[in-house]
Design a protein around this motif. Structure first.
Motif, PDB file in Angstrom:
ATOM      1  N   ALA A 171      -2.359  70.798  42.701  1.00 50.31           N
ATOM      2  CA  ALA A 171      -1.397  69.890  42.786  1.00 50.31           C
ATOM      3  C   ALA A 171      -1.404  69.110  44.382  1.00 50.31           C
ATOM      4  O   ALA A 171      -1.078  67.947  44.256  1.00 50.31           O
ATOM      5  CB  ALA A 171      -0.002  70.690  42.661  1.00 50.31           C
ATOM      6  N   GLU A 172      -1.760  69.933  45.244  1.00 50.25           N
ATOM      7  CA  GLU A 172      -2.154  69.457  46.450  1.00 50.25           C
ATOM      8  C   GLU A 172      -3.004  68.276  46.669  1.00 50.25           C
ATOM      9  O   GLU A 172      -2.777  67.389  47.196  1.00 50.25           O
ATOM     10  CB  GLU A 172      -2.346  70.350  47.424  1.00 50.25           C
ATOM     11  CG  GLU A 172      -0.981  71.368  47.828  1.00 50.25           C
ATOM     12  CD  GLU A 172      -0.286  70.248  48.621  1.00 50.25           C
ATOM     13  OE1 GLU A 172      -0.557  69.728  49.764  1.00 50.25           O
ATOM     14  OE2 GLU A 172       1.064  70.057  48.063  1.00 50.25           O
ATOM     15  N   ALA A 173      -3.873  68.654  45.643  1.00 48.22           N
ATOM     16  CA  ALA A 173      -5.233  67.488  45.968  1.00 48.22           C
ATOM     17  C   ALA A 173      -4.856  66.258  45.173  1.00 48.22           C
ATOM     18  O   ALA A 173      -5.006  65.092  45.602  1.00 48.22           O
ATOM     19  CB  ALA A 173      -6.413  68.146  44.754  1.00 48.22           C
ATOM     20  N   GLU A 174      -3.932  66.443  44.113  1.00 50.62           N
ATOM     21  CA  GLU A 174      -3.421  65.219  43.501  1.00 50.62           C
ATOM     22  C   GLU A 174      -2.343  64.556  44.510  1.00 50.62           C
ATOM     23  O   GLU A 174      -2.544  63.153  44.356  1.00 50.62           O
ATOM     24  CB  GLU A 174      -2.725  65.598  42.286  1.00 50.62           C
ATOM     25  CG  GLU A 174      -3.822  66.109  41.213  1.00 50.62           C
ATOM     26  CD  GLU A 174      -2.902  66.619  39.866  1.00 50.62           C
ATOM     27  OE1 GLU A 174      -1.830  66.390  39.774  1.00 50.62           O
ATOM     28  OE2 GLU A 174      -4.004  67.142  39.124  1.00 50.62           O
ATOM     29  N   ARG A 175      -1.657  65.167  45.076  1.00 53.27           N
ATOM     30  CA  ARG A 175      -0.569  64.540  46.103  1.00 53.27           C
ATOM     31  C   ARG A 175      -1.544  63.958  47.083  1.00 53.27           C
ATOM     32  O   ARG A 175      -1.100  62.831  47.532  1.00 53.27           O
ATOM     33  CB  ARG A 175       0.314  65.605  46.522  1.00 53.27           C
ATOM     34  CG  ARG A 175       1.275  65.200  47.671  1.00 53.27           C
ATOM     35  CD  ARG A 175       2.135  66.314  48.105  1.00 53.27           C
ATOM     36  NE  ARG A 175       1.537  66.938  49.154  1.00 53.27           N
ATOM     37  CZ  ARG A 175       1.404  66.709  50.399  1.00 53.27           C
ATOM     38  NH1 ARG A 175       2.053  65.614  50.762  1.00 53.27           N
ATOM     39  NH2 ARG A 175       0.903  67.551  51.350  1.00 53.27           N
ATOM     40  N   LEU A 176      -2.516  64.468  47.873  1.00 49.39           N
ATOM     41  CA  LEU A 176      -3.186  64.054  48.679  1.00 49.39           C
ATOM     42  C   LEU A 176      -3.897  62.783  48.352  1.00 49.39           C
ATOM     43  O   LEU A 176      -4.133  61.888  49.056  1.00 49.39           O
ATOM     44  CB  LEU A 176      -4.079  64.946  49.569  1.00 49.39           C
ATOM     45  CG  LEU A 176      -3.279  66.126  50.317  1.00 49.39           C
ATOM     46  CD1 LEU A 176      -4.180  67.245  50.713  1.00 49.39           C
ATOM     47  CD2 LEU A 176      -2.499  65.469  51.587  1.00 49.39           C
ATOM     48  N   GLY A 177      -4.555  63.019  47.283  1.00 45.66           N
ATOM     49  CA  GLY A 177      -5.377  61.854  46.790  1.00 45.66           C
ATOM     50  C   GLY A 177      -4.359  60.501  46.472  1.00 45.66           C
ATOM     51  O   GLY A 177      -4.698  59.455  46.928  1.00 45.66           O
ATOM     52  N   SER A 178      -3.143  60.888  46.042  1.00 46.03           N
ATOM     53  CA  SER A 178      -2.309  59.743  45.811  1.00 46.03           C
ATOM     54  C   SER A 178      -2.048  58.983  47.061  1.00 46.03           C
ATOM     55  O   SER A 178      -1.993  57.790  47.098  1.00 46.03           O
ATOM     56  CB  SER A 178      -1.162  60.112  44.961  1.00 46.03           C
ATOM     57  OG  SER A 178      -0.181  59.256  44.965  1.00 46.03           O
ATOM     58  N   LEU A 179      -1.828  59.667  48.008  1.00 44.14           N
ATOM     59  CA  LEU A 179      -1.352  59.204  49.279  1.00 44.14           C
ATOM     60  C   LEU A 179      -2.642  58.418  49.624  1.00 44.14           C
ATOM     61  O   LEU A 179      -2.500  57.473  50.406  1.00 44.14           O
ATOM     62  CB  LEU A 179      -0.949  60.301  50.388  1.00 44.14           C
ATOM     63  CG  LEU A 179       0.408  61.159  50.034  1.00 44.14           C
ATOM     64  CD1 LEU A 179       0.491  62.182  50.721  1.00 44.14           C
ATOM     65  CD2 LEU A 179       1.574  60.002  50.123  1.00 44.14           C
ATOM     66  N   ALA A 180      -3.726  58.881  49.786  1.00 46.34           N
ATOM     67  CA  ALA A 180      -4.991  58.308  50.222  1.00 46.34           C
ATOM     68  C   ALA A 180      -5.183  57.049  49.482  1.00 46.34           C
ATOM     69  O   ALA A 180      -5.280  55.980  50.328  1.00 46.34           O
ATOM     70  CB  ALA A 180      -6.319  59.062  49.923  1.00 46.34           C
ATOM     71  N   VAL A 181      -4.812  56.958  48.205  1.00 44.92           N
ATOM     72  CA  VAL A 181      -4.987  55.649  47.420  1.00 44.92           C
ATOM     73  C   VAL A 181      -3.989  54.620  48.161  1.00 44.92           C
ATOM     74  O   VAL A 181      -4.232  53.355  48.054  1.00 44.92           O
ATOM     75  CB  VAL A 181      -5.026  55.849  46.188  1.00 44.92           C
ATOM     76  CG1 VAL A 181      -4.761  54.506  45.247  1.00 44.92           C
ATOM     77  CG2 VAL A 181      -6.098  56.562  45.575  1.00 44.92           C
ATOM     78  N   LYS A 182      -2.604  55.201  48.145  1.00 42.79           N
ATOM     79  CA  LYS A 182      -1.490  54.298  48.776  1.00 42.79           C
ATOM     80  C   LYS A 182      -2.000  53.913  50.201  1.00 42.79           C
ATOM     81  O   LYS A 182      -1.460  52.756  50.369  1.00 42.79           O
ATOM     82  CB  LYS A 182      -0.399  54.914  48.682  1.00 42.79           C
ATOM     83  CG  LYS A 182       0.159  55.288  47.346  1.00 42.79           C
ATOM     84  CD  LYS A 182       1.417  55.960  47.595  1.00 42.79           C
ATOM     85  CE  LYS A 182       1.940  56.220  46.009  1.00 42.79           C
ATOM     86  NZ  LYS A 182       3.363  57.166  46.128  1.00 42.79           N
ATOM     87  N   ALA A 183      -2.697  54.472  51.025  1.00 43.11           N
ATOM     88  CA  ALA A 183      -3.018  54.140  52.311  1.00 43.11           C
ATOM     89  C   ALA A 183      -4.272  53.188  52.283  1.00 43.11           C
ATOM     90  O   ALA A 183      -4.487  52.816  53.356  1.00 43.11           O
ATOM     91  CB  ALA A 183      -3.385  55.504  53.107  1.00 43.11           C
TER      92      ALA A 183
END
Length: 69
Positions: free
Chosen positions: A27-39
């Motif tokens: 779940a954390e990997a998905e959250r951080l991945g999503s934030l990385a894409v948004k950034a």
């Protein structure tokens, strides 16, 4: 016989906790991945080694900020 049940219960609890840990990590990997894409990190041409080093710098920055708070 009672000891064997205790050992089995502990083993079962360890297995359950390992599964829970993996679920939380995913779940954390998905959250951080999503934030990385948004950034915009998915749009830059950088090696994994360079990106990891930069992310470690960011993590260190936030860890030192929270330690001094």
């Amino acid at each position: 016989m009672a000891r064997k049940k205790n050992v089995q219960k502990i083993h079962d609890e360890i297995t359950r906790l390992q599964q829970e840990l993996e679920s939380v990590r995913q779940a954390e990997a998905e959250r951080l991945g999503s934030l990385a894409v948004k950034a915009g990190l998915s749009d830059i041409d950088v090696s994994d080694k360079e990106l990891l080093a930069a992310l470690k710098e960011v993590a260190a920055r936030f860890q030192s900020e929270s330690a001094s708070a």
